[in-house]
Write a protein that holds these residues in place. Structure first.
Motif, PDB file in Angstrom:
ATOM      1  N   ILE A  16      -2.317   2.730  -3.140  1.00  0.00           N
ATOM      2  CA  ILE A  16      -2.569   1.866  -4.282  1.00  0.00           C
ATOM      3  C   ILE A  16      -1.474   1.759  -5.234  1.00  0.00           C
ATOM      4  N   GLN A  38      -2.167  -5.160   2.525  1.00  0.00           N
ATOM      5  CA  GLN A  38      -3.063  -4.186   3.510  1.00  0.00           C
ATOM      6  C   GLN A  38      -2.236  -2.910   4.002  1.00  0.00           C
ATOM      7  N   CYS A  65      -8.243  -1.889 -12.469  1.00  0.00           N
ATOM      8  CA  CYS A  65      -8.059  -1.486 -11.033  1.00  0.00           C
ATOM      9  C   CYS A  65      -9.624  -1.138 -10.699  1.00  0.00           C
ATOM     10  N   VAL A 123      -5.513  -4.352  -0.641  1.00  0.00           N
ATOM     11  CA  VAL A 123      -5.443  -4.621  -2.028  1.00  0.00           C
ATOM     12  C   VAL A 123      -5.107  -6.229  -2.368  1.00  0.00           C
ATOM     13  N   ALA A 182     -11.915  -6.026  -1.041  1.00  0.00           N
ATOM     14  CA  ALA A 182     -10.862  -5.957  -2.436  1.00  0.00           C
ATOM     15  C   ALA A 182     -11.272  -7.288  -3.229  1.00  0.00           C
ATOM     16  N   VAL A 218     -12.076  -0.191  -7.513  1.00  0.00           N
ATOM     17  CA  VAL A 218     -11.872   0.033  -6.002  1.00  0.00           C
ATOM     18  C   VAL A 218     -13.526   0.295  -5.276  1.00  0.00           C
ATOM     19  N   ASN A 247      -1.008  -9.583  -2.356  1.00  0.00           N
ATOM     20  CA  ASN A 247      -2.040  -8.950  -1.690  1.00  0.00           C
ATOM     21  C   ASN A 247      -1.297  -7.980  -0.615  1.00  0.00           C
ATOM     22  N   VAL A 292      -6.442   0.183   3.817  1.00  0.00           N
ATOM     23  CA  VAL A 292      -6.658  -0.011   2.453  1.00  0.00           C
ATOM     24  C   VAL A 292      -6.284  -1.248   2.053  1.00  0.00           C
ATOM     25  N   VAL A 349      -9.574  -3.322  -4.906  1.00  0.00           N
ATOM     26  CA  VAL A 349      -9.196  -2.528  -3.807  1.00  0.00           C
ATOM     27  C   VAL A 349     -10.319  -2.229  -2.823  1.00  0.00           C
ATOM     28  N   SER A 390       1.046  -0.463  -3.936  1.00  0.00           N
ATOM     29  CA  SER A 390       0.884  -1.755  -3.893  1.00  0.00           C
ATOM     30  C   SER A 390       1.142  -2.321  -5.439  1.00  0.00           C
ATOM     31  N   ILE A 422      -6.074  -5.344  -9.958  1.00  0.00           N
ATOM     32  CA  ILE A 422      -6.018  -5.269  -8.484  1.00  0.00           C
ATOM     33  C   ILE A 422      -7.627  -4.650  -8.226  1.00  0.00           C
TER      34      ILE A 422
END
Ligand SMILES: O=C(O)C[C@H](O)C(=O)O
Ligand code: SF4
Length: 515
Positions: free
Chosen positions: A175, A151, A254, A270, A207, A256, A149, A268, A194, A178, A192
């Motif tokens: 992203i 951030q 993914c 993740v 997230a 978000v 993970n 942000v 987010v 990440s 992921i």
């Protein structure tokens, strides 16, 4: 609520042993995209095989059954204190029945509670709602992916991508980065979640909340939908691939979400989840606690067989091209020096598990057995005792090796260890030691805990049990344990190569996309 505890037990067992259909669909799609016969395709083949074995054995898909996290929505008036107690009992029961690995460790003393209960474990979050039923969801997120993970605090300067500003395009860069920084260490191909905005805590919470969305849903927010689609298309151009072996699929999903922030902060966050994306849910009768419905069950059963047949045919062709070597400890330096990155090694005979606690211990203490010429397996298995009181392996895939980077080289030299098996690869210090001492790093498929447990014939003994089941040194006799040489004694590392080439590929996403 007389049925509530039993329902929670069922939810735990099902989550640990049966991958949800949306996840299976994503894995099947990835498999169909890989060129048959490549290392990535063969790894995905092991993964699907493992998923089916876990179904059949009703045993953990991966030995790391993670930090159980429950999200429960209840009608007003439901007794949350009683529900919490029942969940804790169900967790302890599932641990006793080896559906969960004992994973709750005292952060200061290192003591394992043995039943998954302890301060902060499991995580149980309640929310009230206006419906008349209970919605209970569970995620078992393993430690290797949790460690990946990340951030971001915007604005930021990102490796390969340059400046990421406080706007949608800056978020896009975070992203993409990440996914790059996770490499194969969180058992790619991954998913992921987010979280945009919030503070450091609520950002990560959002997230993780995103990981409860179905893989195939569509984001109702137009900007976020476009962002998700962009990331899915482009992160898969990074060439990291399954287990970081290179390949077409690096990311399987993914999702978000966005919440407001305060003027000074722009996070942000993740949450990275491995392919062994274990999350399920149930709808419960609020009076009795009985299961009314299972969630994440939409769609047909996912059939891996066709893809499996194609893969098997390709493997046969490939096998002619790949060098395959059989090893049995004790191994000589000469045997090791013959191995090269890309060779497939089949191990018969003894291997010894050793992960975080053992590596630290061996730096300052003698080994409990003679490790000269031996093989160390970075693994924290799930173990059970049979009717005669003998230990049996229930689940035993590799753990992330990079955590042992500060110790590995020194320990190999000190004890004469010739091979280590793990996943995700190791760094320059270990690579140098492999060259100097004559050692090899073998990569097994992360998460394939049933697949590897099947080739473990006998547990010959255990030492350092005071470190708890996952951290003890288990002496295991195996037959036909296969892994790939990804770091050899000639200074070659597949991991170093994939990291460099994926960084180059990341650079193509430097220019603004969302204005
Ligand atoms: O703890 C483990 O067995 C594995 C862990 O989840 C990891 O990915 O390193
Ligand atoms: S070993 Fe891999 S599959 Fe298992 S929990 Fe860790 S990251 Fe996930």
């Amino acid at each position: 609520m007389e049925k509530f505890q039993e329902s929670m037990y069922k939810l735990i067992v099902e989550t640990s042993t049966k991958l949800p259909k949306d996840v299976r669909r994503a894995i099947l799609a990835a498999k169909l995209k890989e060129n048959a016969g490549t290392r990535a395709a063969m790894s995905l083949d092991t993964i699907t095989d493992n998923i089916l074995k876990a179904d059949e054995n009703v045993s953990p898909i991966c030995q790391d059954t993670g930090l159980p996290t429950f999200k429960i929505k209840v009608p007003v008036g439901a007794n949350q204190i009683k529900m919490k107690k029942a969940i804790r009992q169900a967790i302890a029961d599932a641990t006793k029945d080896t559906k969960l690995r004992p994973n709750s460790v005292d952060s200061i003393t290192g003591d394992n509670s043995g039943d998954n209960l302890g301060d902060g474990t499991p995580v149980i979050k309640f929310e009230q709602w206006e419906e008349d039923y209970i919605d209970a969801r569970l995620i078992l997120k393993g430690g290797g992916c949790e460690n990946k993970n990340i951030q971001y605090s915007l604005p930021a300067e990102l490796e390969g991508l340059g400046r990421a500003g406080r706007d949608l395009d800056g978020i896009r860069k975070c992203i993409m980065h990440s996914v790059y920084q996770a490499q194969g260490q969180g058992c790619s191909a991954g998913f992921i979640g987010v979280g945009i905005g919030g503070d450091r805590t609520s950002g990560y919470e959002l997230a993780k909340e995103m990981l409860f969305r179905s893989v195939d849903d569509v984001n109702p927010n137009d900007n976020l939908r476009k962002l998700e689609e962009y990331v899915m298309e482009n992160a898969n151009k990074l060439g990291i691939g399954t287990m970081g072996f290179g390949g077409e699929t690096t990311l399987l999903g993914c999702k978000v979400g966005v919440i407001n922030r305060i003027p000074a902060s722009f996070f942000v966050s993740v949450a990275y989840n491995c392919w062994a994306y274990r999350r399920l849910g149930v709808k419960l009768n609020a009076e009795t606690g009985e299961i009314q419905d299972w969630l994440y069950t939409e769609g047909e059963e996912v059939d891996f067989t066709k893809a499996e047949e194609e893969a098997a045919a390709a493997v046969e062709q490939q096998e002619e091209k790949t060098r395959s070597v059989t090893l049995e400890a004790p191994i000589t330096e000469e045997q090791i020096r013959e191995l090269k990155v890309g060779d497939v090694v089949t191990i018969n005979g003894m291997m010894h598990t050793g992960r975080d606690a053992i590596h630290k211990h061996l730096m300052d203490n003698p080994a409990p057995i003679d490790l000269n010429g031996q093989i160390i397996y970075h693994c924290g298995p799930v173990m059970a005792k049979d009717a005669e009181g003998n230990w049996v392996v229930k689940a035993a895939g590799p753990t992330t090796s990079i955590r042992e980077e500060p110790y590995q080289g020194d320990i190999m030299k000190k004890f004469g260890i010739r091979a280590v098996i793990g996943k995700g690869g190791m760094g320059p210090k270990t690579l140098a030691a492999l060259k100097e001492h004559g050692g090899v790093y073998l990569n097994a498929i992360g998460g394939a805990a049933q697949y590897y447990a099947e080739c473990m014939e006998k547990v010959e003994g255990v030492d350092l049990m005071e470190f708890g089941v996952p951290e003890a040194m288990w002496h295991i006799r195996v037959n036909g344990f296969t892994a790939v040489v990804t770091m050899d004694s000639h200074g070659n590392s597949l991991h170093e190569h994939v990291e460099k080439s994926s960084l180059q590929k990341l650079e193509q996403f430097k220019d603004p996309v969302f204005k």
